[in-house]
Design a protein around this motif. Structure first.
Motif, mmCIF file in Angstrom:
data_model
loop_
_atom_site.group_PDB
_atom_site.id
_atom_site.type_symbol
_atom_site.label_atom_id
_atom_site.label_comp_id
_atom_site.label_asym_id
_atom_site.label_seq_id
_atom_site.Cartn_x
_atom_site.Cartn_y
_atom_site.Cartn_z
ATOM 1 N N UNK A 172 -97.958 -19.127 5.607
ATOM 2 C CA UNK A 172 -98.319 -18.581 4.289
ATOM 3 C C UNK A 172 -99.576 -17.703 4.394
ATOM 4 N N UNK A 173 -100.553 -18.168 5.154
ATOM 5 C CA UNK A 173 -101.777 -17.369 5.348
ATOM 6 C C UNK A 173 -101.468 -16.044 6.046
ATOM 7 N N UNK A 174 -100.595 -16.139 7.048
ATOM 8 C CA UNK A 174 -100.232 -14.941 7.819
ATOM 9 C C UNK A 174 -99.537 -13.911 6.913
ATOM 10 N N UNK A 175 -98.658 -14.400 6.039
ATOM 11 C CA UNK A 175 -97.975 -13.502 5.097
ATOM 12 C C UNK A 175 -99.021 -12.771 4.248
ATOM 13 N N UNK A 176 -100.003 -13.524 3.786
ATOM 14 C CA UNK A 176 -101.063 -12.945 2.962
ATOM 15 C C UNK A 176 -101.882 -11.901 3.716
ATOM 16 N N UNK A 184 -96.918 -4.146 10.201
ATOM 17 C CA UNK A 184 -96.614 -5.561 10.444
ATOM 18 C C UNK A 184 -96.150 -6.257 9.171
ATOM 19 N N UNK A 185 -95.079 -7.034 9.295
ATOM 20 C CA UNK A 185 -94.666 -7.905 8.198
ATOM 21 C C UNK A 185 -94.377 -9.290 8.788
ATOM 22 N N UNK A 186 -94.207 -10.256 7.907
ATOM 23 C CA UNK A 186 -94.088 -11.644 8.366
ATOM 24 C C UNK A 186 -92.856 -12.300 7.737
ATOM 25 N N UNK A 187 -92.090 -13.024 8.554
ATOM 26 C CA UNK A 187 -90.933 -13.778 8.055
ATOM 27 C C UNK A 187 -91.178 -15.259 8.315
ATOM 28 N N UNK A 188 -90.432 -16.110 7.625
ATOM 29 C CA UNK A 188 -90.519 -17.551 7.876
ATOM 30 C C UNK A 188 -89.460 -17.890 8.927
ATOM 31 N N UNK A 189 -89.893 -18.534 10.017
ATOM 32 C CA UNK A 189 -88.986 -18.673 11.152
ATOM 33 C C UNK A 189 -88.942 -20.082 11.751
ATOM 34 N N UNK A 200 -88.021 -29.964 6.347
ATOM 35 C CA UNK A 200 -88.801 -28.810 6.812
ATOM 36 C C UNK A 200 -88.055 -27.504 6.502
ATOM 37 N N UNK A 201 -86.744 -27.513 6.735
ATOM 38 C CA UNK A 201 -85.951 -26.302 6.487
ATOM 39 C C UNK A 201 -86.020 -25.891 5.019
ATOM 40 N N UNK A 202 -85.933 -26.883 4.134
ATOM 41 C CA UNK A 202 -85.991 -26.567 2.696
ATOM 42 C C UNK A 202 -87.357 -25.997 2.316
ATOM 43 N N UNK A 203 -88.407 -26.581 2.895
ATOM 44 C CA UNK A 203 -89.763 -26.066 2.616
ATOM 45 C C UNK A 203 -89.916 -24.635 3.129
ATOM 46 N N UNK A 204 -89.349 -24.381 4.297
ATOM 47 C CA UNK A 204 -89.403 -23.029 4.866
ATOM 48 C C UNK A 204 -88.705 -22.041 3.930
ATOM 49 N N UNK A 205 -87.553 -22.461 3.424
ATOM 50 C CA UNK A 205 -86.767 -21.580 2.558
ATOM 51 C C UNK A 205 -87.515 -21.268 1.268
ATOM 52 N N UNK A 209 -88.691 -17.657 -0.084
ATOM 53 C CA UNK A 209 -88.343 -17.185 -1.438
ATOM 54 C C UNK A 209 -89.581 -16.779 -2.224
ATOM 55 N N UNK A 210 -90.635 -17.596 -2.096
ATOM 56 C CA UNK A 210 -91.870 -17.329 -2.827
ATOM 57 C C UNK A 210 -92.400 -15.930 -2.520
ATOM 58 N N UNK A 211 -92.309 -15.528 -1.266
ATOM 59 C CA UNK A 211 -92.853 -14.222 -0.871
ATOM 60 C C UNK A 211 -91.767 -13.173 -0.650
ATOM 61 N N UNK A 212 -90.526 -13.501 -1.064
ATOM 62 C CA UNK A 212 -89.385 -12.588 -0.916
ATOM 63 C C UNK A 212 -89.276 -12.034 0.498
#
Ligand SMILES: [Zn+2]
Length: 439
Positions: A172-176, A184-189, A200-205, A209-212
């Motif tokens: 989340x910090x990295x996305x910010x 550079x852009x950031x994805x959840x991986x 964990x997978x649901x939290x990642x998703x 979603x929060x940051x599209x």
């Protein structure tokens, strides 16, 4: 009165990869303020513009930069460390133990080497999954490459962030931190369904979603994985992610080798996308992703090299060649994956996969200038009947002459401008000697 612009590429065959698959013979590309301003005939453009830098592309092909949709770039440091092993043995006995020794500094230096290799090979964008993704981002930025990075997340403690919850925080910090960056852009991986709990997978998703942003995961890579997931959850890996509500248009399944017809329908029905890594799948004998079937269902498929420990290079030309041939052998049908379609996978389809098709993947006015010039004045590229055929079956990384990313020349006449390549190689050789002791 001629207009002053940053870069003019003059001459050569311009392969735009736009919707009409426009090709300009003896064309020209106008680049200014990081963007493509105009494309057209050399004569017309030369009459209208004066470039601060002018590149003579006579005898060359000018095309969009290649997009490597899945890699683990710091793994250049493991190139050739452990080959010719099954996936699970390779991963658990060699790669995971070696990765315990990974530090931020190693990741940074390994990524610089990866960037050097990719720039020299005409790759202008890469999607990366690894530990210390902040360092991957910094190295890509230093090299002047476009990158989508992501901290690899799993249930066990990470040498970077420690416990899994911290990994989400780190992401989340990295996305910010990179939210306004041009490159550079950031994805959840999350790593895979066998290394990440449903929770964990649901939290990642939720975070994605929060940051599209994108949710990227290794999925259905081989029979072992399918067996493990079936034993644990009574479902195939695709059914499992579907039941957790993870499948949508921002979901990228990496590999997707072992798929049932129902799996394919689930992916297609949710507009999920697939990152295809044929050489890695071949080397680890994971199997063959049913790409022709996915394309029939209009699933977006991009092309990736995977990491250097399982390929063992980051060469998209080799990957295109392999991809086109592998599926012909696999289906017994020489008409599947024709050359043009494979070039699309490495350019515009890759851009669609990562949601950047408005920005990159083809040469069109208004898009950012990620452009490569490939020297076709070579014996192995003579004569020229069909440009796509040569790009897939005959050209190689060393034919790339100029690489422009975001309107900046990062490589010209095989010289990388953004990096000291001698130093980059020296650093990685030192890492290999001190950390990864050969037997
Ligand atoms: Zn991978």
């Amino acid at each position: 009165m001629k207009k002053d612009v940053d870069i003019l590429i003059l001459g050569g065959l311009i392969v735009t990869m736009d919707q009409d698959e426009t090709i300009h013979q003896e064309g020209a590309v106008v680049i200014s303020d990081g963007k493509i301003i105009e494309l057209g005939s050399k004569e017309t453009i030369r009459g209208e513009y004066r470039g601060h830098t002018e590149i003579d592309a006579t005898g060359c092909v000018v095309m969009p930069g290649l997009i490597n949709v899945h890699t683990h770039s710091p793994m250049t440091i493991f190139r050739g460390l452990a080959d010719d092993l099954p996936l699970m043995t390779w991963l658990t006995e060699h790669i995971f133990p070696a990765e315990k020794k990974i530090t931020r500094d190693i990741v940074y230096k390994g990524t610089l080497l990866a960037c050097a290799e990719m720039i020299l090979g005409g790759t202008t964008t890469f999607v990366d999954m690894y530990l210390f993704a902040d360092q991957v981002a910094l190295a890509a930025k230093k090299a002047g490459m476009r990158a989508m990075v992501g901290e690899v997340l799993y249930d066990f403690p990470s040498p970077n962030h420690g416990p899994p919850e911290k990994g989400l925080e780190f992401t989340e910090n990295l996305i910010g931190e990179w939210s306004k960056d041009e490159l550079i852009s950031v994805a959840v991986q999350p790593h895979a369904v066998y290394t990440c709990s449903p929770d964990l997978l649901k939290k990642c998703h939720k975070l994605a979603q929060k940051y599209e942003t994108l949710f990227i995961i290794h999925l259905s890579e081989n029979d072992d994985e399918v067996k493990q997931v079936k034993e644990r959850y009574g479902k195939t890996p695709v059914e499992h992610v579907e039941s957790l509500g993870l499948l949508d248009s921002k979901f990228i399944g990496v590999h997707c080798v072992r798929l049932t017809q129902r799996d394919i329908d689930l992916l297609a029905g949710s507009s999920a996308k697939v990152a295809h890594n044929p050489e890695s799948n071949m080397k680890l004998v994971s199997g063959i992703c049913p790409v022709p079937k996915l394309l029939q269902k209009e699933i977006v498929v991009g092309l990736g090299t995977d990491g250097c420990a399982s390929n063992n290079d980051l060469d998209m030309w080799g990957e295109m060649d392999t991809c086109a041939k592998l599926h012909k052998v696999a289906t017994g049908d020489p008409t599947v994956l024709p050359a043009k379609q494979v070039v699309r996978m490495a350019t515009i389809e890759g851009a669609k996969l990562i949601g950047m098709e408005e920005k990159i993947g083809s040469l069109e006015p208004g898009k950012v200038a990620d452009v490569i010039v490939v020297d076709f004045s070579k014996p192995h590229l003579t004569p020229l009947y069909n440009v796509y055929s040569h790009l897939v079956y005959a050209a190689s990384a060393s034919d790339v002459k100029v690489s422009i990313i975001n309107g900046k020349i990062v490589m010209r006449d095989r010289q990388i401008i953004t990096l000291n390549i001698e130093q980059v190689m020296k650093d990685v050789n030192e890492i290999a000697r001190s950390i990864i002791r050969p037997e």
